[in-house]
Design an enzyme around this catalytic site. Structure first.
Site, PDB file in Angstrom:
ATOM      1  N   TYR A  29       0.832  -1.210   0.000  1.00 20.65           N
ATOM      2  CA  TYR A  29       0.000   0.000   0.000  1.00 20.65           C
ATOM      3  C   TYR A  29       0.866   1.259   0.000  1.00 20.65           C
ATOM      4  CZ  TYR A  29      -2.793   3.862   1.650  1.00 20.65           C
ATOM      5  OH  TYR A  29      -3.364   5.105   1.771  1.00 20.65           O
ATOM      6  N   ALA A  84      -1.785   9.174   4.248  1.00 20.40           N
ATOM      7  CA  ALA A  84      -2.786   8.489   5.060  1.00 20.40           C
ATOM      8  C   ALA A  84      -2.114   7.504   6.026  1.00 20.40           C
ATOM      9  CB  ALA A  84      -3.745   7.728   4.144  1.00 20.40           C
ATOM     10  N   SER A 111      -2.815  14.562   6.550  1.00 17.19           N
ATOM     11  CA  SER A 111      -3.852  13.965   5.710  1.00 17.19           C
ATOM     12  C   SER A 111      -5.190  13.924   6.444  1.00 17.19           C
ATOM     13  CB  SER A 111      -3.442  12.534   5.336  1.00 17.19           C
ATOM     14  OG  SER A 111      -4.547  11.829   4.789  1.00 17.19           O
ATOM     15  N   GLN A 134      -4.803  18.783   4.946  1.00 18.57           N
ATOM     16  CA  GLN A 134      -5.161  18.324   3.593  1.00 18.57           C
ATOM     17  C   GLN A 134      -6.621  17.903   3.564  1.00 18.57           C
ATOM     18  OE1 GLN A 134      -5.402  14.598   2.835  1.00 18.57           O
ATOM     19  NE2 GLN A 134      -6.325  15.213   0.890  1.00 18.57           N
ATOM     20  N   TYR A 136     -10.114  16.468   1.311  1.00 23.36           N
ATOM     21  CA  TYR A 136     -10.903  16.037   0.159  1.00 23.36           C
ATOM     22  C   TYR A 136     -12.287  16.632   0.380  1.00 23.36           C
ATOM     23  CZ  TYR A 136      -7.306  12.560  -0.977  1.00 23.36           C
ATOM     24  OH  TYR A 136      -6.132  11.941  -1.319  1.00 23.36           O
ATOM     25  N   THR A 162      -6.553  18.513  -2.237  1.00 28.62           N
ATOM     26  CA  THR A 162      -5.969  17.557  -3.186  1.00 28.62           C
ATOM     27  C   THR A 162      -6.910  17.425  -4.384  1.00 28.62           C
ATOM     28  OG1 THR A 162      -4.858  16.395  -1.409  1.00 28.62           O
ATOM     29  CG2 THR A 162      -5.159  15.172  -3.457  1.00 28.62           C
ATOM     30  N   ARG A 171      -4.584   0.814  -7.963  1.00 26.74           N
ATOM     31  CA  ARG A 171      -3.295   0.272  -7.504  1.00 26.74           C
ATOM     32  C   ARG A 171      -3.369  -1.245  -7.520  1.00 26.74           C
ATOM     33  NH1 ARG A 171      -3.862   4.857  -3.011  1.00 26.74           N
ATOM     34  NH2 ARG A 171      -3.838   6.576  -4.460  1.00 26.74           N
ATOM     35  N   LYS A 243      -3.161  20.935  -4.461  1.00 24.87           N
ATOM     36  CA  LYS A 243      -2.131  19.894  -4.575  1.00 24.87           C
ATOM     37  C   LYS A 243      -2.503  18.930  -5.697  1.00 24.87           C
ATOM     38  CE  LYS A 243      -0.092  16.067  -1.916  1.00 24.87           C
ATOM     39  NZ  LYS A 243      -0.775  14.853  -2.369  1.00 24.87           N
ATOM     40  N   HIS A 267       0.745  12.762  -7.021  1.00 25.22           N
ATOM     41  CA  HIS A 267       0.298  11.906  -5.921  1.00 25.22           C
ATOM     42  C   HIS A 267       1.242  10.705  -5.762  1.00 25.22           C
ATOM     43  CE1 HIS A 267      -3.629  11.595  -3.558  1.00 25.22           C
ATOM     44  NE2 HIS A 267      -2.977  10.540  -3.127  1.00 25.22           N
ATOM     45  N   ARG A 270       0.408   7.555  -7.795  1.00 25.92           N
ATOM     46  CA  ARG A 270      -0.675   6.680  -7.311  1.00 25.92           C
ATOM     47  C   ARG A 270      -2.023   6.984  -7.951  1.00 25.92           C
ATOM     48  NH1 ARG A 270       0.871   4.530  -2.298  1.00 25.92           N
ATOM     49  NH2 ARG A 270      -1.108   4.784  -1.182  1.00 25.92           N
ATOM     50  N   ASP A 298       6.228  17.735  -4.906  1.00 26.44           N
ATOM     51  CA  ASP A 298       6.552  16.466  -4.258  1.00 26.44           C
ATOM     52  C   ASP A 298       6.597  15.376  -5.310  1.00 26.44           C
ATOM     53  OD1 ASP A 298       4.043  15.146  -4.719  1.00 26.44           O
ATOM     54  OD2 ASP A 298       3.227  15.837  -2.819  1.00 26.44           O
ATOM     55  N   GLY A 299       7.220  14.236  -4.911  1.00 24.64           N
ATOM     56  CA  GLY A 299       7.297  13.090  -5.818  1.00 24.64           C
ATOM     57  C   GLY A 299       8.722  12.697  -6.116  1.00 24.64           C
TER      58      GLY A 299
HETATM   59  C1  LIG Z   1       0.811   5.709   1.509  1.00 20.38           C
HETATM   60  C2  LIG Z   1       0.488   7.051   0.922  1.00 20.38           C
HETATM   61  C3  LIG Z   1      -0.664   7.708   1.321  1.00 20.38           C
HETATM   62  C4  LIG Z   1      -0.966   8.954   0.788  1.00 20.38           C
HETATM   63  N1  LIG Z   1      -2.071   9.602   1.253  1.00 20.38           N
HETATM   64  C5  LIG Z   1      -2.356  10.833   0.775  1.00 20.38           C
HETATM   65  C6  LIG Z   1      -3.460  11.565   1.287  1.00 20.38           C
HETATM   66  O1  LIG Z   1      -4.168  11.113   2.175  1.00 20.38           O
HETATM   67  N2  LIG Z   1      -3.708  12.766   0.741  1.00 20.38           N
HETATM   68  C7  LIG Z   1      -2.930  13.317  -0.261  1.00 20.38           C
HETATM   69  O2  LIG Z   1      -3.201  14.421  -0.722  1.00 20.38           O
HETATM   70  N3  LIG Z   1      -1.862  12.649  -0.735  1.00 20.38           N
HETATM   71  C8  LIG Z   1      -1.557  11.442  -0.243  1.00 20.38           C
HETATM   72  N4  LIG Z   1      -0.446  10.782  -0.715  1.00 20.38           N
HETATM   73  C9  LIG Z   1       0.404  11.417  -1.737  1.00 20.38           C
HETATM   74  C10 LIG Z   1       1.545  12.221  -1.101  1.00 20.38           C
HETATM   75  O3  LIG Z   1       1.060  13.362  -0.442  1.00 20.38           O
HETATM   76  C11 LIG Z   1       2.563  12.721  -2.131  1.00 20.38           C
HETATM   77  O4  LIG Z   1       1.894  13.438  -3.144  1.00 20.38           O
HETATM   78  C12 LIG Z   1       3.458  11.675  -2.781  1.00 20.38           C
HETATM   79  O5  LIG Z   1       3.439  10.428  -2.128  1.00 20.38           O
HETATM   80  C13 LIG Z   1       4.864  12.231  -2.835  1.00 20.38           C
HETATM   81  O6  LIG Z   1       5.729  11.345  -3.384  1.00 20.38           O
HETATM   82  P1  LIG Z   1       6.833  10.496  -2.539  1.00 20.38           P
HETATM   83  O7  LIG Z   1       6.073   9.465  -1.798  1.00 20.38           O
HETATM   84  O8  LIG Z   1       7.665   9.961  -3.661  1.00 20.38           O
HETATM   85  O9  LIG Z   1       7.598  11.439  -1.659  1.00 20.38           O
HETATM   86  C14 LIG Z   1      -0.126   9.537  -0.186  1.00 20.38           C
HETATM   87  C15 LIG Z   1       1.033   8.878  -0.576  1.00 20.38           C
HETATM   88  C16 LIG Z   1       1.353   7.648  -0.034  1.00 20.38           C
HETATM   89  C17 LIG Z   1       2.632   6.973  -0.464  1.00 20.38           C
HETATM   90  O1  LIG Z   2      -3.597   6.345  -0.664  1.00 26.29           O
HETATM   91  C1  LIG Z   2      -3.615   7.481  -1.101  1.00 26.29           C
HETATM   92  O2  LIG Z   2      -2.772   7.878  -1.929  1.00 26.29           O
HETATM   93  C2  LIG Z   2      -4.639   8.420  -0.703  1.00 26.29           C
HETATM   94  O3  LIG Z   2      -4.564   9.547  -1.080  1.00 26.29           O
HETATM   95  C3  LIG Z   2      -5.772   8.003   0.137  1.00 26.29           C
HETATM   96  C4  LIG Z   2      -7.048   8.344  -0.226  1.00 26.29           C
HETATM   97  C5  LIG Z   2      -8.113   7.912   0.551  1.00 26.29           C
HETATM   98  C6  LIG Z   2      -7.922   7.180   1.695  1.00 26.29           C
HETATM   99  C7  LIG Z   2      -6.644   6.867   2.055  1.00 26.29           C
HETATM  100  C8  LIG Z   2      -5.569   7.273   1.289  1.00 26.29           C
END
Ligand SMILES: Cc1cc2nc3c(=O)[nH]c(=O)nc-3n(C[C@H](O)[C@H](O)[C@H](O)COP(=O)(O)O)c2cc1C
Ligand SMILES: O=C(O)C(=O)c1ccccc1
Length: 383
Positions: A29, A84, A111, A134, A136, A162, A171, A243, A267, A270, A298-299
């Protein structure tokens, strides 16, 4: 197979260790991307297509990373992206992350889907550190409004909307693993919801709904610049940061609709697979923003020189997500601190070796692009 390093000295070491520690579905995940993961891979690979042009003999006996982010002083441009469920990595979860960021002195974005209530997360911080919430936006707007009121009351100083997830990306690993978070974890921001949304306070799936379906059914995919941002503007005075922007066109719209800053992001690969890597999208957006609003990214940031490249291409700050999860998995708060310290040390050393004493001196003169096109519009050198 690579042996687990005993003493982690870089983010890749922490990643290897976290892989050994975390249950494989959690690892899946955290680390996977959407579909064939082209964007996930490209976020990392793209950094390697930019090379540095260091300057010599510039008295780098003192290096400082002090900067400003959204108009407030920060000790470092390295910040934490919203992610998350930190408690999947370590029982101390988001409180551990909050303390680590507070010792680092920059910005933490929390988050909506944190496993710790937003009030507890900010209470673990300090006034020097900025906390942004952050969001939604849900079909039931009362749920979003309630979260915003709580974030305002708790002291969050900006909202991060976001915009790249009207639906959750596909995924494949999560589908194969039938990923579903353990029932003992709660999405604590929803526990006291007085609306019919309160059922999301439990992470247990209702019926056959997958995690993505639960998310998709509640999120408002009809959100638009005109209606959505105007609605947010009408109910809060907090700065709104969008974002997930990847184009000049959306940058223009963000400015037109009164947003205060932009986070260039896909993201973490993802959501939509096949987009530009964040670092490749950055120059176009910086150019379009033209100093009217701040641009962050980011990323794929995994080293200090990645941070230098992003700043040289015009980012005011960079955010990391997965590296923090790796640090948490390794050793809770101390592990998250280690993540930030390793990146901060690499940033400072990288600046010195490139001839930069201050963040202002990190300019586009440092960049040699191996793919010419992406660099056409980068900002003028600051030296
Ligand atoms: C496990 C996981 C959960 C994430 N959950 C959220 C989230 O809840 N809200 C959101 O805007 N982005 C979420 N993201 C995206 C991150 O904020 C971010 O855009 C991205 O992961 C940055 O890349 P990096 O993991 O390579 O640093 C999540 C990313 C991961 C890996
Ligand atoms: O997993 C994620 O990338 C994410 O943004 C998310 C969205 C909803 C619930 C949990 C995580």
């Amino acid at each position: 197979m690579q042996a687990t390093p005993i003493l982690p000295v870089c983010i890749d070491d922490l990643e290897h260790i976290a892989k050994d520690i975390l249950p494989s579905a959690t690892w899946g995940y955290y680390t996977s991307g959407a579909n064939h993961e082209q964007t996930l891979r490209d976020n990392r690979d793209a950094f390697k297509r930019y090379r540095l042009r260091p300057r010599m003999l510039r008295d780098v006996s003192k290096v400082t990373t002090t900067t400003t982010i959204l108009g407030k002083k920060a000790r470092s441009p390295l910040c934490v992206a919203p992610c998350a469920m930190h408690k999947l990595a370590h029982p101390d979860g988001e409180v551990a992350t909050s303390k680590a960021v507070a010792s680092h002195g920059s910005v933490m974005i929390l988050s909506t889907y944190s496993t710790t209530a937003l009030e507890k997360v900010i209470a673990a911080g300090n006034p020097e550190t900025q906390y942004w919430f952050q969001l939604y936006v849900y079909k039931d707007r009362r749920v979003s409004e309630k979260l915003i009121r709580r974030a305002e009351a708790a002291g969050f100083s900006a909202l991060v909307l976001t915009v790249d997830a009207p639906y959750l990306g596909r995924r494949l690993l999560d589908s194969r693993n039938k990923f579903s978070p353990p029932p003992h974890l709660r999405l604590e921001n929803f526990i006291d919801s007085t609306t019919d949304f309160s059922s999301i306070d439990s992470l247990e799936k209702s019926g056959d709904e997958t995690f993505g379906e639960t998310f998709g059914n509640r999120g408002d995919a009809s959100l638009s610049w005109e209606e959505g941002i105007a609605w947010l503007r009408s109910i809060t005075a907090l700065p709104i940061i969008v974002k997930g922007i990847l184009t000049a066109e959306d940058t223009e719209l963000a400015i037109k609709h009164g947003c205060s800053a932009i986070i260039v992001s896909n993201h973490g690969g993802r959501q939509l697979d096949g987009t530009l890597a964040s670092i490749d999208a950055l120059p176009e957006i910086v150019e379009a923003a033209g100093n009217r609003i701040e641009v962050y990214m980011d990323g794929g940031v995994r080293t200090g020189t990645d941070i230098i490249k992003a700043l040289a291409l015009g980012a005011q700050a960079v955010f990391v997500a997965r590296p923090i999860l790796y640090g948490l998995a390794y050793n809770g708060e101390d592990g998250a601190r280690l993540t930030l310290r390793l990146l901060q040390d690499e940033l400072e050393l990288g600046m010195a070796l490139a001839g930069c004493r201050t963040i202002d001196e990190i300019g586009s003169h440092l960049i040699h692009s191996l793919h010419k096109q992406a660099c056409n519009n980068i900002p003028k050198p600051k030296l």
